[in-house]
Design a protein around this motif. Structure first.
Motif, PDB file in Angstrom:
ATOM      1  N   TYR A  61      19.439 -46.752 -13.185  1.00 42.85           N
ATOM      2  CA  TYR A  61      18.988 -45.447 -13.978  1.00 42.85           C
ATOM      3  C   TYR A  61      20.004 -44.554 -13.905  1.00 42.85           C
ATOM      4  CZ  TYR A  61      16.092 -41.990 -15.645  1.00 42.85           C
ATOM      5  OH  TYR A  61      15.768 -40.742 -16.517  1.00 42.85           O
ATOM      6  N   HIS A  83      23.125 -45.230 -15.232  1.00 48.52           N
ATOM      7  CA  HIS A  83      22.976 -44.870 -16.973  1.00 48.52           C
ATOM      8  C   HIS A  83      23.022 -43.436 -17.303  1.00 48.52           C
ATOM      9  CE1 HIS A  83      23.181 -48.991 -18.861  1.00 48.52           C
ATOM     10  NE2 HIS A  83      22.309 -49.331 -17.940  1.00 48.52           N
ATOM     11  N   ASN A  84      22.204 -42.757 -16.783  1.00 44.29           N
ATOM     12  CA  ASN A  84      21.605 -41.360 -17.103  1.00 44.29           C
ATOM     13  C   ASN A  84      22.355 -40.333 -16.460  1.00 44.29           C
ATOM     14  OD1 ASN A  84      19.197 -43.286 -17.776  1.00 44.29           O
ATOM     15  ND2 ASN A  84      19.200 -41.617 -19.268  1.00 44.29           N
ATOM     16  N   ALA A 115      17.031 -50.593  -9.401  1.00 43.97           N
ATOM     17  CA  ALA A 115      16.630 -50.102 -10.821  1.00 43.97           C
ATOM     18  C   ALA A 115      16.732 -48.579 -10.755  1.00 43.97           C
ATOM     19  CB  ALA A 115      14.971 -50.416 -10.944  1.00 43.97           C
ATOM     20  N   CYS A 162      27.638 -52.027 -15.743  1.00 43.01           N
ATOM     21  CA  CYS A 162      26.279 -51.604 -15.756  1.00 43.01           C
ATOM     22  C   CYS A 162      25.267 -52.824 -16.609  1.00 43.01           C
ATOM     23  CB  CYS A 162      26.265 -50.295 -16.722  1.00 43.01           C
ATOM     24  SG  CYS A 162      26.622 -48.649 -15.383  1.00 43.01           S
ATOM     25  N   ASN A 202      22.315 -37.394 -13.136  1.00 43.92           N
ATOM     26  CA  ASN A 202      21.286 -36.642 -12.896  1.00 43.92           C
ATOM     27  C   ASN A 202      22.154 -35.066 -12.860  1.00 43.92           C
ATOM     28  OD1 ASN A 202      19.586 -34.566 -11.184  1.00 43.92           O
ATOM     29  ND2 ASN A 202      18.338 -36.435 -11.210  1.00 43.92           N
ATOM     30  N   THR A 243      12.895 -40.545 -10.442  1.00 43.03           N
ATOM     31  CA  THR A 243      12.433 -41.596  -9.389  1.00 43.03           C
ATOM     32  C   THR A 243      11.168 -40.852  -8.363  1.00 43.03           C
ATOM     33  OG1 THR A 243      14.524 -42.406  -9.276  1.00 43.03           O
ATOM     34  CG2 THR A 243      13.124 -43.109  -7.584  1.00 43.03           C
ATOM     35  N   SER A 249      22.060 -54.346 -14.776  1.00 43.26           N
ATOM     36  CA  SER A 249      20.748 -54.088 -15.392  1.00 43.26           C
ATOM     37  C   SER A 249      20.180 -55.757 -15.743  1.00 43.26           C
ATOM     38  CB  SER A 249      20.779 -53.324 -16.742  1.00 43.26           C
ATOM     39  OG  SER A 249      21.428 -52.303 -16.654  1.00 43.26           O
TER      40      SER A 249
END
Lengths: 203, 203
Positions: free
Chosen positions: B150, B153-154, B146, B172, B156, A89, B176
């Motif tokens: 993100y 979902h992914n 968003a 999710c 970090n 981001t 989305s």
């Protein structure tokens, strides 16, 4: 109206004899009662706003791009480091603010043309549309980064995402400053769009 | 120009004798060659776009507001549950999209007035300014959500924020979908602003 203004009223002589049967063809009437000075003031204001937006947009990109902190302790295998590169981001933020800053610099000549030719409606229209798009990009980058910064400051117990700002205080401060700068840019863009629309109404 | 149009050109007789010395006072010239039909079409297009935006904005708010998933297994002390309430960004999303939906519904009568009175420049101006603000709010809500989606979902790895979508797949997916709906709303708003500016130029 000053005599130096370029607003002219071209009324063909036939209107005197033809009465009220004007068909809208051949009669090119540029009606601008006292709008010249007002429009010039608006165009200058537009130019100054653009200069402000350039400063804040590039400041936001630079603050985010140089945010980097390495903690003074490390283990054998791992060094604790935070950078804007770590979060997609923030990468998007840097790219978006750089694009916005570049657009603003490129739009300066057009803004100057609007100061000189106060009745360039097509040019104003173009600037308004591009400004609206730049506003969207700025807001998206700022809001997305703000959501992540909030998470970095406060964490979220429900998803087990821990706050990282206790460890990386300087990093968080710099990133927060960048988000604030992007929000200021967005506000300037809203004012720019409103000013352009008002000027468009008067041209 | 059709005879039913209200565009009139009032040229006092003194202009014939006064030549080109018009001072812009007393000369009220409403020049609108063939803009009536074009403006009406634009106003109807504006109204249809608003209807589309209402659907997408309320769909986004509803999809996010009803996103709630409870996992089928639980421990003695804890039940695994995910809801939009858990993340402040998603709460902001629901509130913002509900505000945008409400504004759109309230703006419909004004849009209808624009269809009937095609030369209502002040009203168009008001709608353009409010649309620009609603666009900002929509983009901010969509982009912030968003960024969090993100992350969900992914995850970090740099900040040790783990992805939660493996566990809460349905949650999710619904979230989305809401983000996509808000992005569609933002695009419709950009088109609305551009259409309003084009109509304003012709009034």
């Amino acid at each position: 109206m000053k005599s130096g203004d370029s607003a002219t009223i071209d009324v063909p002589d036939s209107t005197a004899s033809g009465g009220a049967t004007a068909k809208g063809k051949g009669v090119t009437v540029v009606a601008a009662p006292r709008a010249g000075g007002w429009n010039k003031g608006v165009a200058i204001f537009d130019f100054i706003l653009r200069l402000c937006a350039i400063v804040t947009a590039l400041a936001a990109a630079a603050a985010m791009g140089t945010s980097d902190e390495t903690l003074p302790f490390f283990t054998q295998f791992f060094q604790f480091q935070a950078s804007y590169d770590d979060l997609p981001t923030f990468q998007f933020f840097v790219i978006a603010m750089a694009i916005v800053g570049g657009y603003l610099v490129l739009s300066l000549p057009f803004s100057i043309v609007c100061i000189i030719r106060t009745h360039a409606a097509g040019l104003r229209m173009l600037l308004l549309v591009l400004d609206a798009m730049a506003l969207t990009l700025t807001t998206a980058a700022g809001a997305a980064a703000a959501a992540i910064v909030y998470l970095a400051h406060n964490g979220n117990p429900n998803t087990n995402w821990l706050a990282i700002c206790q460890q990386f205080g300087d990093f968080c401060q710099k990133v927060s400053g960048a988000v604030v700068a992007s929000m200021v840019t967005a506000v300037v863009f809203v004012v720019l769009v409103i000013v352009s629309a008002m000027a468009l109404r008067r041209t």
